[in-house]
Write an enzyme that holds these catalytic residues in place. Structure first.
Site, PDB file in Angstrom:
ATOM      1  N   TYR A 157       0.855  -1.208   0.000  1.00 34.69           N
ATOM      2  CA  TYR A 157       0.000   0.000   0.000  1.00 34.69           C
ATOM      3  C   TYR A 157       0.891   1.259   0.000  1.00 34.69           C
ATOM      4  O   TYR A 157       0.544   2.289  -0.570  1.00 34.69           O
ATOM      5  CB  TYR A 157      -0.963  -0.034   1.185  1.00 34.69           C
ATOM      6  CG  TYR A 157      -2.176   0.850   0.986  1.00 34.69           C
ATOM      7  CD1 TYR A 157      -3.063   0.629  -0.068  1.00 34.69           C
ATOM      8  CD2 TYR A 157      -2.435   1.928   1.841  1.00 34.69           C
ATOM      9  CE1 TYR A 157      -4.163   1.447  -0.257  1.00 34.69           C
ATOM     10  CE2 TYR A 157      -3.539   2.745   1.659  1.00 34.69           C
ATOM     11  CZ  TYR A 157      -4.399   2.499   0.614  1.00 34.69           C
ATOM     12  OH  TYR A 157      -5.489   3.316   0.421  1.00 34.69           O
ATOM     13  N   LYS A 164      -3.128   8.675   2.414  1.00 35.17           N
ATOM     14  CA  LYS A 164      -4.388   8.559   3.178  1.00 35.17           C
ATOM     15  C   LYS A 164      -4.240   9.192   4.562  1.00 35.17           C
ATOM     16  O   LYS A 164      -5.209   9.735   5.095  1.00 35.17           O
ATOM     17  CB  LYS A 164      -4.804   7.096   3.297  1.00 35.17           C
ATOM     18  CG  LYS A 164      -5.229   6.449   1.977  1.00 35.17           C
ATOM     19  CD  LYS A 164      -6.359   7.198   1.301  1.00 35.17           C
ATOM     20  CE  LYS A 164      -6.956   6.420   0.142  1.00 35.17           C
ATOM     21  NZ  LYS A 164      -7.851   7.262  -0.685  1.00 35.17           N
TER      22      LYS A 164
HETATM   23  N1  NAD Z   1     -11.147  -0.305  -3.375  1.00 39.80           N
HETATM   24  C1  NAD Z   1     -10.770  -0.336  -2.120  1.00 39.80           C
HETATM   25  O1  NAD Z   1     -10.441  -1.395  -1.575  1.00 39.80           O
HETATM   26  C2  NAD Z   1     -10.753   0.927  -1.304  1.00 39.80           C
HETATM   27  C3  NAD Z   1     -10.754   0.827   0.094  1.00 39.80           C
HETATM   28  C4  NAD Z   1     -10.719   1.997   0.855  1.00 39.80           C
HETATM   29  C5  NAD Z   1     -10.694   3.230   0.204  1.00 39.80           C
HETATM   30  N2  NAD Z   1     -10.679   3.282  -1.161  1.00 39.80           N
HETATM   31  C6  NAD Z   1     -10.657   4.602  -1.803  1.00 39.80           C
HETATM   32  O2  NAD Z   1     -11.860   4.817  -2.477  1.00 39.80           O
HETATM   33  C7  NAD Z   1     -11.652   5.818  -3.468  1.00 39.80           C
HETATM   34  C8  NAD Z   1     -12.230   5.340  -4.797  1.00 39.80           C
HETATM   35  O3  NAD Z   1     -11.455   4.263  -5.303  1.00 39.80           O
HETATM   36  P1  NAD Z   1     -12.096   2.973  -5.936  1.00 39.80           P
HETATM   37  O4  NAD Z   1     -11.574   1.824  -5.184  1.00 39.80           O
HETATM   38  O5  NAD Z   1     -13.550   3.136  -6.115  1.00 39.80           O
HETATM   39  O6  NAD Z   1     -11.358   2.890  -7.362  1.00 39.80           O
HETATM   40  P2  NAD Z   1     -11.634   3.630  -8.743  1.00 39.80           P
HETATM   41  O7  NAD Z   1     -10.423   3.340  -9.572  1.00 39.80           O
HETATM   42  O8  NAD Z   1     -12.925   3.233  -9.299  1.00 39.80           O
HETATM   43  O9  NAD Z   1     -11.685   5.171  -8.367  1.00 39.80           O
HETATM   44  C9  NAD Z   1     -10.546   6.005  -8.321  1.00 39.80           C
HETATM   45  C10 NAD Z   1     -10.909   7.235  -9.116  1.00 39.80           C
HETATM   46  O10 NAD Z   1      -9.872   8.211  -9.065  1.00 39.80           O
HETATM   47  C11 NAD Z   1      -9.940   8.895 -10.289  1.00 39.80           C
HETATM   48  N3  NAD Z   1      -8.742   9.670 -10.555  1.00 39.80           N
HETATM   49  C12 NAD Z   1      -7.447   9.238 -10.596  1.00 39.80           C
HETATM   50  N4  NAD Z   1      -6.658  10.263 -10.978  1.00 39.80           N
HETATM   51  C13 NAD Z   1      -7.454  11.345 -11.162  1.00 39.80           C
HETATM   52  C14 NAD Z   1      -7.235  12.689 -11.569  1.00 39.80           C
HETATM   53  N5  NAD Z   1      -6.009  13.151 -11.847  1.00 39.80           N
HETATM   54  N6  NAD Z   1      -8.304  13.522 -11.663  1.00 39.80           N
HETATM   55  C15 NAD Z   1      -9.539  13.082 -11.368  1.00 39.80           C
HETATM   56  N7  NAD Z   1      -9.822  11.828 -10.991  1.00 39.80           N
HETATM   57  C16 NAD Z   1      -8.784  10.977 -10.891  1.00 39.80           C
HETATM   58  C17 NAD Z   1     -10.126   7.772 -11.312  1.00 39.80           C
HETATM   59  O11 NAD Z   1     -10.595   8.287 -12.529  1.00 39.80           O
HETATM   60  C18 NAD Z   1     -11.149   6.926 -10.598  1.00 39.80           C
HETATM   61  O12 NAD Z   1     -12.453   7.353 -10.947  1.00 39.80           O
HETATM   62  C19 NAD Z   1     -10.142   6.052  -3.505  1.00 39.80           C
HETATM   63  O13 NAD Z   1      -9.828   7.177  -2.707  1.00 39.80           O
HETATM   64  C20 NAD Z   1      -9.602   4.797  -2.863  1.00 39.80           C
HETATM   65  O14 NAD Z   1      -8.325   4.990  -2.298  1.00 39.80           O
HETATM   66  C21 NAD Z   1     -10.723   2.158  -1.918  1.00 39.80           C
END
Ligand code: NAD
Length: 257
Positions: A157, A164
């Site tokens: 990570y 984060k």
């Molecule tokens: N999937 C998991 O296990 C998990 C767990 C906890 C938290 N999260 C967090 O949830 C949030 C959403 O992630 P996700 O898992 O749904 O994946 P995801 O890939 O669907 O979403 C990440 C988003 O970030 C956007 N992004 C990246 N660079 C960008 C930029 N320069 N400008 C605008 N947008 C940009 C991407 O287009 C994408 O829509 C993130 O902050 C991630 O860290 C995810």
């Protein structure tokens, strides 16, 4: 379920149907909100447009969160089209692939900068753009998405854990700053979910396995469970909650040995 009817929301972070932000968008739409969704590039516009077609009267706007100009233009477009805003969901995060597989000691200056810029600073920049729109509606709710890798070490990570930690701290400082304007700022710390972002983390499936083994509920979480908690924080039921990181992780965070 909280009622969001008549509310106007901005959702940043929909890439595809697995995106956590898309789960929140669907739930907010079902609760009666009208939504603006953003896409970061022409490449992703088509995806977001197809998904948005199932929403009630959505607005689609470009926004690469690394660009101050695009953030400012997003604010102007929202003002023109919506005239105000009740909530904003921040689901943007990014780190370069090598940073999520190399030893942490090898984190590069540029990799650090990019991860912190996209995944943490963007919450501040976007909040600044939407705060005046929320003030016009008598207040609002800002929500971001985080992971417990901010506090504890999860293999691979890496710099995203550092990002984060910065994001969660930003939630607290923003909450204190905009609270007097009746704007709340919170985060949901979600358990692991298979999404595009998660696919970038080397050996992500072993993190999922640990939750199934050790979380009190003996499972991971899904998109709709995070979305239900999000609706609580975005809507009237969460009106006294701010500066909070709500764990939606099947209880994993309480387990020691
Ligand atoms: N999937 C998991 O296990 C998990 C767990 C906890 C938290 N999260 C967090 O949830 C949030 C959403 O992630 P996700 O898992 O749904 O994946 P995801 O890939 O669907 O979403 C990440 C988003 O970030 C956007 N992004 C990246 N660079 C960008 C930029 N320069 N400008 C605008 N947008 C940009 C991407 O287009 C994408 O829509 C993130 O902050 C991630 O860290 C995810």
């Amino acid at each position: 379920m909280s009622d969001l009817s008549g509310k106007l929301g901005l959702i940043v972070g929909v890439a595809n149907k697995r995106s956590i932000s898309w789960g929140i968008a669907q739930a907010a739409n079902a609760a009666g909100a009208r939504l603006a969704l953003t896409y970061p590039s022409a490449r992703l516009e088509e995806n977001v447009r197809e998904l948005a077609a199932s929403l009630n009267n959505p607005l689609l706007l470009p926004c690469d969160v690394t660009s101050d100009q695009q953030i400012a233009e997003l604010g102007v477009s929202l003002e023109r089209e919506f005239g105000g805003l009740d909530f904003f969901v921040h689901g943007a995060a990014f780190a370069q692939k090598d940073e999520l597989s190399n030893p942490f000691l090898q984190t590069t200056r540029e990799g650090f900068r990019i991860a912190l810029d996209v995944s943490a600073y963007s919450l501040i920049g976007l909040s600044r753009a939407v705060a005046p729109l929320m003030e016009r509606r008598g207040g609002g709710s800002i929500l971001t998405l985080t992971f417990i890798g901010s506090e504890r070490v999860f293999t691979n990570y890496n710099v995203m854990g550092v990002a984060k930690a910065a994001l969660e701290s930003s939630v607290r400082y923003l909450a204190a700053d905009v609270g007097p304007r009746n704007i709340r700022v919170n985060a949901i710390s979600a358990g692991p979910i298979k999404t595009l972002a998660a696919a970038g983390i080397a050996d992500f499936s072993s993190i999922l396995g640990v939750y199934r083994e050790r979380a009190p509920l003996r499972r991971g979480v899904d998109q709709s469970e995070v979305a239900d908690a999000a609706i609580f924080l975005l809507g009237p039921a969460g009106r006294a909650v701010t500066g909070e990181v709500l764990m939606v992780d099947a209880g994993f965070h309480v387990v020691g040995f």
